[in-house]
Each structure stands twice: as C-alpha cells, then as structure tokens.
Design a protein around this motif. Structure first.
Motif, PDB file in Angstrom:
ATOM      1  N   VAL A  61       0.840  -1.197   0.000  1.00 10.72           N
ATOM      2  CA  VAL A  61       0.000   0.000   0.000  1.00 10.72           C
ATOM      3  C   VAL A  61       0.880   1.254   0.000  1.00 10.72           C
ATOM      4  CG1 VAL A  61      -1.699   1.287   1.348  1.00 10.72           C
ATOM      5  CG2 VAL A  61      -1.877  -1.195   1.167  1.00 10.72           C
ATOM      6  N   ASP A  62       0.512   2.236  -0.821  1.00 10.46           N
ATOM      7  CA  ASP A  62       1.254   3.500  -0.855  1.00 10.46           C
ATOM      8  C   ASP A  62       0.946   4.334   0.379  1.00 10.46           C
ATOM      9  OD1 ASP A  62       2.465   2.970  -3.290  1.00 10.46           O
ATOM     10  OD2 ASP A  62       0.820   3.842  -4.444  1.00 10.46           O
ATOM     11  N   SER A  63       1.996   4.922   0.946  1.00  9.82           N
ATOM     12  CA  SER A  63       1.868   5.732   2.148  1.00  9.82           C
ATOM     13  C   SER A  63       1.703   7.201   1.790  1.00  9.82           C
ATOM     14  CB  SER A  63       3.101   5.548   3.031  1.00  9.82           C
ATOM     15  OG  SER A  63       3.113   6.461   4.101  1.00  9.82           O
ATOM     16  N   ALA A  64       0.885   7.907   2.562  1.00 16.66           N
ATOM     17  CA  ALA A  64       0.774   9.359   2.397  1.00 16.66           C
ATOM     18  C   ALA A  64       2.061  10.025   2.852  1.00 16.66           C
ATOM     19  CB  ALA A  64      -0.409   9.887   3.198  1.00 16.66           C
ATOM     20  N   GLY A  65       2.410  11.128   2.203  1.00 16.38           N
ATOM     21  CA  GLY A  65       3.609  11.876   2.553  1.00 16.38           C
ATOM     22  C   GLY A  65       3.269  13.287   2.996  1.00 16.38           C
ATOM     23  N   SER A  66       4.285  14.023   3.394  1.00 16.51           N
ATOM     24  CA  SER A  66       4.067  15.361   3.944  1.00 16.51           C
ATOM     25  C   SER A  66       3.567  16.359   2.905  1.00 16.51           C
ATOM     26  CB  SER A  66       5.365  15.884   4.576  1.00 16.51           C
ATOM     27  OG  SER A  66       6.410  15.925   3.618  1.00 16.51           O
ATOM     28  N   ASN A  67       3.727  16.036   1.620  1.00 18.37           N
ATOM     29  CA  ASN A  67       3.230  16.921   0.572  1.00 18.37           C
ATOM     30  C   ASN A  67       1.846  16.531   0.073  1.00 18.37           C
ATOM     31  OD1 ASN A  67       5.561  18.571   0.489  1.00 18.37           O
ATOM     32  ND2 ASN A  67       6.622  17.039  -0.764  1.00 18.37           N
ATOM     33  N   ASP A  68       1.314  15.428   0.598  1.00 24.07           N
ATOM     34  CA  ASP A  68      -0.019  14.970   0.201  1.00 24.07           C
ATOM     35  C   ASP A  68      -1.077  15.612   1.096  1.00 24.07           C
ATOM     36  OD1 ASP A  68       0.747  13.041  -1.843  1.00 24.07           O
ATOM     37  OD2 ASP A  68       1.543  11.828  -0.201  1.00 24.07           O
ATOM     38  N   PRO A  69      -2.205  16.003   0.536  1.00 28.20           N
ATOM     39  CA  PRO A  69      -3.271  16.564   1.380  1.00 28.20           C
ATOM     40  C   PRO A  69      -3.665  15.640   2.529  1.00 28.20           C
ATOM     41  CG  PRO A  69      -3.771  16.931  -0.934  1.00 28.20           C
ATOM     42  CD  PRO A  69      -2.566  16.037  -0.899  1.00 28.20           C
ATOM     43  N   VAL A  70      -3.776  14.323   2.245  1.00 26.09           N
ATOM     44  CA  VAL A  70      -4.197  13.398   3.301  1.00 26.09           C
ATOM     45  C   VAL A  70      -3.021  12.997   4.186  1.00 26.09           C
ATOM     46  CG1 VAL A  70      -6.145  12.546   1.955  1.00 26.09           C
ATOM     47  CG2 VAL A  70      -3.951  11.356   1.814  1.00 26.09           C
ATOM     48  N   GLY A  71      -1.820  13.500   3.876  1.00 26.27           N
ATOM     49  CA  GLY A  71      -0.666  13.277   4.733  1.00 26.27           C
ATOM     50  C   GLY A  71      -0.537  14.324   5.827  1.00 26.27           C
ATOM     51  N   ASN A  72      -1.497  15.241   5.885  1.00 22.79           N
ATOM     52  CA  ASN A  72      -1.473  16.310   6.873  1.00 22.79           C
ATOM     53  C   ASN A  72      -2.825  16.380   7.588  1.00 22.79           C
ATOM     54  OD1 ASN A  72       1.112  18.252   6.348  1.00 22.79           O
ATOM     55  ND2 ASN A  72       0.441  17.249   4.456  1.00 22.79           N
ATOM     56  N   ILE A  73      -2.779  16.559   8.890  1.00 26.22           N
ATOM     57  CA  ILE A  73      -4.004  16.650   9.681  1.00 26.22           C
ATOM     58  C   ILE A  73      -4.253  18.090  10.113  1.00 26.22           C
ATOM     59  CG2 ILE A  73      -5.248  15.767  11.677  1.00 26.22           C
ATOM     60  CD1 ILE A  73      -4.545  13.612   9.590  1.00 26.22           C
ATOM     61  N   MET A  74      -3.291  18.677  10.816  1.00 27.20           N
ATOM     62  CA  MET A  74      -3.424  20.050  11.294  1.00 27.20           C
ATOM     63  C   MET A  74      -2.055  20.573  11.700  1.00 27.20           C
ATOM     64  SD  MET A  74      -5.172  19.523  15.066  1.00 27.20           S
ATOM     65  CE  MET A  74      -5.029  21.277  15.453  1.00 27.20           C
ATOM     66  N   GLN A  75      -2.005  21.849  12.084  1.00 23.40           N
ATOM     67  CA  GLN A  75      -0.742  22.471  12.484  1.00 23.40           C
ATOM     68  C   GLN A  75      -0.898  23.164  13.834  1.00 23.40           C
ATOM     69  OE1 GLN A  75       1.984  24.463   9.583  1.00 23.40           O
ATOM     70  NE2 GLN A  75       1.400  26.337  10.665  1.00 23.40           N
ATOM     71  N   PHE A  76       0.143  23.029  14.647  1.00 24.73           N
ATOM     72  CA  PHE A  76       0.227  23.726  15.932  1.00 24.73           C
ATOM     73  C   PHE A  76       1.229  24.871  15.805  1.00 24.73           C
ATOM     74  CE2 PHE A  76      -0.553  19.180  16.756  1.00 24.73           C
ATOM     75  CZ  PHE A  76      -1.797  19.261  17.369  1.00 24.73           C
ATOM     76  N   ASN A  77       0.828  26.078  16.216  1.00 25.31           N
ATOM     77  CA  ASN A  77       1.698  27.252  16.197  1.00 25.31           C
ATOM     78  C   ASN A  77       2.027  27.630  17.638  1.00 25.31           C
ATOM     79  OD1 ASN A  77       1.336  27.334  13.398  1.00 25.31           O
ATOM     80  ND2 ASN A  77      -0.434  28.693  13.579  1.00 25.31           N
ATOM     81  N   VAL A  78       3.295  27.613  17.986  1.00 30.02           N
ATOM     82  CA  VAL A  78       3.700  27.892  19.363  1.00 30.02           C
ATOM     83  C   VAL A  78       3.697  29.402  19.606  1.00 30.02           C
ATOM     84  CG1 VAL A  78       5.492  27.611  21.109  1.00 30.02           C
ATOM     85  CG2 VAL A  78       5.076  25.782  19.432  1.00 30.02           C
ATOM     86  N   ASP A  79       2.959  29.794  20.641  1.00 33.82           N
ATOM     87  CA  ASP A  79       2.838  31.206  21.013  1.00 33.82           C
ATOM     88  C   ASP A  79       3.245  31.331  22.479  1.00 33.82           C
ATOM     89  OD1 ASP A  79       2.130  33.772  21.672  1.00 33.82           O
ATOM     90  OD2 ASP A  79       0.095  33.664  20.832  1.00 33.82           O
ATOM     91  N   THR A  80       4.423  31.886  22.728  1.00 36.84           N
ATOM     92  CA  THR A  80       4.942  31.952  24.091  1.00 36.84           C
ATOM     93  C   THR A  80       4.240  33.014  24.939  1.00 36.84           C
ATOM     94  OG1 THR A  80       6.717  33.377  23.252  1.00 36.84           O
ATOM     95  CG2 THR A  80       7.217  31.031  23.555  1.00 36.84           C
ATOM     96  N   SER A  81       3.353  33.802  24.328  1.00 38.77           N
ATOM     97  CA  SER A  81       2.569  34.745  25.132  1.00 38.77           C
ATOM     98  C   SER A  81       1.418  34.043  25.841  1.00 38.77           C
ATOM     99  CB  SER A  81       2.019  35.872  24.252  1.00 38.77           C
ATOM    100  OG  SER A  81       1.007  35.393  23.387  1.00 38.77           O
ATOM    101  N   LEU A  82       1.129  32.820  25.415  1.00 36.33           N
ATOM    102  CA  LEU A  82       0.077  32.041  26.073  1.00 36.33           C
ATOM    103  C   LEU A  82       0.643  31.368  27.314  1.00 36.33           C
ATOM    104  CD1 LEU A  82      -1.541  30.306  22.947  1.00 36.33           C
ATOM    105  CD2 LEU A  82      -2.394  32.316  24.187  1.00 36.33           C
ATOM    106  N   LYS A  83      -0.155  31.321  28.367  1.00 36.36           N
ATOM    107  CA  LYS A  83       0.273  30.698  29.614  1.00 36.36           C
ATOM    108  C   LYS A  83       0.399  29.197  29.415  1.00 36.36           C
ATOM    109  CE  LYS A  83      -0.893  30.196  34.511  1.00 36.36           C
ATOM    110  NZ  LYS A  83      -1.884  30.507  35.591  1.00 36.36           N
ATOM    111  N   ALA A  84       1.514  28.632  29.800  1.00 41.37           N
ATOM    112  CA  ALA A  84       1.770  27.209  29.611  1.00 41.37           C
ATOM    113  C   ALA A  84       1.304  26.407  30.820  1.00 41.37           C
ATOM    114  CB  ALA A  84       3.251  26.959  29.360  1.00 41.37           C
TER     115      ALA A  84
END
Length: 645
Positions: free
Chosen positions: A400-423
């Motif tokens: 079976v062919d695997s999804a890659g980082s350039n494939d739409p289905v190879g990506n779910i979502m993105q987290f953006n780190v914001d250090t102004s937010l309380k950890a």
C-alpha cells in the motif's frame, strides 16, 4: 460526471489558515435533561473557490434549537449522574444530501418513504454502557413527523424502536465517548453528512488527576474529530455512488469497483455502495487542515477517528515534541505510556495508529519549542487504499502506498507555538499511575490461551464474499471448528461461515458472564471491530495461516472432509489442520486498557475479553462504515440464565 474540488489545490493554498473549531459544551451538571435536534444548515468548512472566496457547505448536525453545528455540541457528563437526551429529527423533508443505495439492507419506511424525502435517523452513544432500549440500534430508527411530499401525520419508526428519548446511566469510568447516527444501511451517509459529536464522561479519579496537576484540563484539554471528506467544485459534500462518479485520489470511477451485474439488474442510473470510501480533504472538528495556537507546555488531545474507512498512522513533524498515551476507548490506562519520546530524533517506530471508531487520549508536550515554531500532525497511513497492517518499524504492509508530507491526506493540522500564552506543566510521564484499581481480565496463569476470567470462548470470523450482484460484501460469522456453511441466511446451520445481518442470532452471552471472543480475519484488509455495550480488554493477537485457493473468502477445507479444523504452530501442516494459530503479535500501546473497538489485520486473530452485564439485544460490527452498512454487522443478545430451559 460531477466536477470535484481539488483537495491538493485546497491544501496548497488554504491549509493551516483557519483556527480549529471548538464545539460548544453542554455541562450536564447543570442540565440533567438535554434536547438535541438534528437539523440541516450551511457551515464554513475551510474551503475556497478559485477566486479565494469562502465556500459554505450544506451539512447536518446536532443542536439545541437555534444553533446547530457539525460536529455537534460536546456533552460533558459525570459518573453516577444519569443524563436524559431527547433526540429530535428536524431534518427538512426533501431527501438526503447524498445518494442512497436501495439494494442493500436499509432502514426503509413505508408510510414515510425515502422517495418522499423522509430520513430515518437514530443516535448511538459509542462506547456507552447503555440499556438496549436506548442503545441506538440500527433498527431503532425514526423519521421526521412534519408535513411534506409524503403527507402529514406522525413519524414512522423502525421495528425495534422504543423511544427517541434515551437515558444514559454513566455508570462507567471517565472516558472519551462519542455519539453518532446508526440507522440501518445509512450510517455511512448520515455520519458523512455531519451527525457526530463528543460525549466526555468525567469521574472522581480523573478530576483528582487534574486537581493534582498530573493531567491538563480546561483550555488545555481538547477534543479533535478527524474525518476525511470530498467535495464538489461548489463546496458541497461529495460521496461517490453513481457509475461515472470518480473515486477521489484515483483515476477510477464507481463503475470500476461495482460489477456490471449490478447495473444490468438495477440500471445504469442506480446508486451503489462502494467497498470503501477515501476522501482527499482532511477535516478536524469540521475544518479543513486547521491550525491551533498552543503554549510551550502540555495539552491533552482527545483524538477521534470519525472517518468512513481511513486508518491514520500519525506522526509529529518536530521530534522535540513528546507524546504520552493516557487513555484509549474506554478511558484512562492503568499507567501512562510514552509513544513519542521527544528526544529530537525521528524514529520509525514513533507513531500513533488510530482506526475508524477509535479514540485516544494523548498528552502532547510542546515545552522544548520556541515561540513561532510550527509543528504538524502528519499522517503516513495509506493514501487511497484499505489498511492492511504495519511492520514493527511502522511501514505499511500489503504493497500500500503511504501518504507523505506533501499529500493533502498526509497532513491533519498544524500547531503554532505562542509563548505569550500561559503554559500548563502536566506531571504525567511514562509509567505515571492513572488508575490504581484497574481490573485486568487478561491474565492467563496456566498459559492455555484462554483468559482466566473467561467463562466461555467463542471463535468468530471476518469474511469477504460477494452479494447477488457480485459486489464485494464483507460479513461476520461463526468460526468454530466443525461443519462449513456458505448459507449466509443461517437456515442450514453449520459451525463455520459468514452470516448476514438478518440471520438468526448465534451469539447469546449469559447475563453476568465473561467471555473471550477470538476474532479471526480471513479477508485481505484490516477491520476495526466494535462491540456495543461492554468495554473489553485485548487478551492477545496471533498470526494465523490458512489457504483460500478458490478465493471465495472462506478458508479451504484442505482435506475435503466438510469440516474446518484448527492447529497450533507457526509452520502450518495442512494435512493435519485447515487453520493454524501461530506466533503472538505484540500489542501496541493503543490496544491496551479498555477498548470497544479493535482492529484485526489480515491473517490475524485478536482475542478480546469482556463481561456482559446488561440484558437485551445489541450488535457487533466493523466500524468501517461502508462495511457496516454492507452486511458486516451481526446482532447478539445477552440472555438471563434463569430463563433458559
């Protein structure tokens, strides 16, 4: 032929543009009775036209009256505090959003027919320890009651309907449950249209873990429903059913996977179910490839695979992010397990496998990242093929062919780190005790292959054959040693062979009994098997060998004696037995703890142990929704031993 929205184009231009939606929360500590209406409405799902203008999509969802959403509102419940939900069907009486296959076993009202625009629905609390009357069985459906082309008058209900008002006792440990539609033969369509939502159950133990800072809570505890979809060029939901309809991500059409026999019988314009569905667009909480701003600390993400057929093999793009598994389908694990160590080195065996219907509770640690860093949740599962298993180092089996980082289905979502937010700094780490009094049902002191807790052992099979139109049809059935039967109606008896959904009940656990179900997969694909009612534990998995020379989906009776027999050993000798149970398969962390859905790979047996402690009728089925709707579901009944003659 419909013109589809290009998932690759959408991904390139619009991924990680929109925020992750957070569904409204209904806190049942304040509302013991809740009314949720199923409605139709338009919602922005993160899609855009060629000019960059946003597209709205017509969807179905749950809501409290004035506001409905896809996914529906999150119900927050508490152990020992029953909740009553009044489910209402407020869909317009103008037909389904998606094509309906009338040739399969389907909820088919007579007075309120599908052809007149009426839609049967019924909601199942997936993972809930629920009375049979309120389980949301596929035959407990009900239609709208409003006027329309079909006339006026009361709604029509299914043959096993009891009430559209359900009481959930919440007599189980804290867990990430979910509610979704379960109407017979239409589950895949109704869920695809949007009928799903989270049901979060809390208990004193989890609240203590939160209070002591071991687990995150509040804004640091989020549900994420992952689903793949496809869309037409104007942003509407697309589900292939007609002969010329393209299968997303491929060069094929429905006519390439549905035999001509079907069209000869039903006509070229008939809608047909397809073996599986794979979309080219990934939604999380109803948003295509969303983003989430996170603090440089810990979060608990409750992941749900709400897709039709797609398995996800999840990885983190930044190896400095650690991930701890703290819970599975039925709630917290006895102790936390680190599945990605965050040591800065990408390793092949650091991944998270989640099958359709599964939930995982995961604590992500972003503390090693700096402000402005971005991290993607990626998928290296199959592109547009059924899942067939993984090697120990995380590579897909079966060519079976695997999804890659350039494939739409190879990506779910993105987290953006914001250090102004309380950890938030959670204390959880590998081995942290989460449930002190966990009861292990899987011990086997005498090593006889049967859990010590089990009163009874059943051998059950996952089969794949064809229907009257030669379409691929997966089924469940009995797999006991003995007489082979290919009669799916069950009328001819037999010990081994596939059965249709309407065949007589063959699994009748006694009330209060603990049983071991050995699930043998005789098909070419993996199947996530879901039991209604209990949370079970996986006793073991083993490799199995068998022959199927005529490719009829049933193991060969190798000595032609009309009987199927089993042998034990990793080197099969088909002169001695027909099916060989071989070496153990190491369980993944995601398969430990309490489960209600377990995937079984090709040539594999999964043994699960569960206690059946409520009387009544339930079902077990594959949670690939295209399989569930196409006969891969069986009823079972928990019976009172005092009433047996």
């Amino acid at each position: 032929m419909p013109v589809l929205l290009d998932g690759l184009d959408q991904f390139k231009h619009n991924a990680f543009k929109n925020d992750l939606p957070i569904p409204d929360v209904i806190d049942t500590s304040k509302h013991k009775t809740v009314t949720l209406q199923v409605q139709q409405f338009e919602q922005f799902l993160g899609l855009y036209d060629q000019n960059g203008l946003p597209l709205n999509t017509t969807v179905w969802g749950y809501g409290t009256g004035q506001h409905s959403s896809y996914p529906g509102p999150t119900i927050l419940a508490y152990e020992g505090q029953p909740v009553t939900v009044n489910w209402q069907n407020k869909l317009p009486v103008d037909g389904h959003l998606l094509p309906i296959d009338m040739s399969i076993d389907i909820a088919e009202p007579v007075r309120r027919p599908l052809e007149a625009g009426f839609i049967p629905i019924v909601t199942h609390l997936h993972g809930g320890h629920t009375k049979s009357a309120f389980d949301g069985l596929p035959t407990q459906w009900f239609t709208q009651s409003k006027s329309g082309p079909g006339g006026i008058g009361p709604r029509e209900v299914g043959p096993d309907f009891v009430s559209s008002t359900a009481t959930y006792d919440n007599d189980q440990q804290a867990a990430t449950l979910w509610y979704h539609d379960h109407a017979l033969g239409m589950t895949r369509l109704n869920v695809y249209a949007g009928l799903a939502g989270f049901y979060i159950l809390q208990d004193d133990n989890r609240l203590d873990l939160v209070k002591t800072g071991i687990l995150p809570s509040g804004p640091y505890d989020l549900g994420m429903a992952i689903q793949d979809r496809a869309f037409t060029s104007d942003g509407q939901l697309y589900y292939p059913a007609f002969k010329g309809d393209p299968l997303p991500g491929t060069e094929m059409t429905v006519g390439d996977v549905v035999p001509e026999t079907f069209y000869e019988a039903k006509g070229d314009g008939a809608a047909s179910i397809v073996p599986e569905f794979f979309g080219d667009t990934i939604l999380v909480n109803g948003m295509a490839w969303p983003k989430l701003d996170v603090a440089a600390g810990d979060y608990e993400f409750r992941l749900l695979n709400g897709s039709d057929s797609r398995f996800y093999v999840l990885k983190i793009s930044d190896p400095n992010v650690a991930v701890h598994l703290v819970g599975t389908d039925g709630g917290l694990l006895p102790d936390a397990k680190t599945v990605i160590d965050g040591d800065g080195i990408q390793e092949d065996n650091e991944y998270i496998l989640i099958a359709p219907g599964d939930r995982l509770e995961l604590v992500f640690d972003f503390s090693k990242l700096d402000g402005g860093d971005t991290v993607r949740l990626e998928n290296v599962g199959p592109l547009f093929d059924p899942f067939k298993g993984l090697s120990d180092d995380g590579h897909l089996l079966g060519g079976v062919d695997s999804a890659g980082s350039n494939d739409p289905v190879g990506n779910i979502m993105q987290f953006n780190v914001d250090t102004s937010l309380k950890a938030f700094d959670a204390k959880v780490e590998n081995g942290t005790i989460l449930v002190k009094d966990f009861v292990d049902l899987t011990t086997d002191a005498n090593q006889d292959g049967v859990a010590d807790s089990a009163n009874y052992v059943r051998n059950l099979g996952l089969f794949e054959g064809t229907d009257e139109f030669d379409r691929v049809t997966p089924r469940l059935g009995k797999a006991e040693a003995g007489i082979v039967s290919t009669d799916t109606t069950g009328e001819s008896g037999g010990d081994f062979g596939p059965l249709s959904f309407t065949a007589p009940v063959t699994e009748k656990p006694l009330l209060g009994s603990t049983e071991q179900w050995n699930l043998f997969n005789f098909t070419e694909d993996s199947h996530p098997i879901h039991l209604h009612l209990p949370q079970f534990q996986v006793f073991e998995k083993r490799h199995i060998d068998f022959l199927d020379t005529n490719e009829d989906g049933i193991p060969d009776d190798t000595n032609d004696d009309g009987l199927i027999s089993y042998g034990a050993g990793s080197t099969p000798d088909y002169t001695q037995a027909d099916i060989w149970i071989g070496d153990k398969v190491t369980l993944r962390p995601e398969e430990t703890g309490l489960q209600d859905t377990i995937h079984v790979d090709p040539h594999e047996m999964a043994a699960v142990v569960s206690t059946f402690d409520r009387l009544g009728d339930y079902v077990w089925h594959c949670h690939i929704l295209s399989h569930e709707d196409n006969e891969m579901m069986r009823p079972y009944t928990v019976v009172d031993p005092d009433l047996l003659v």
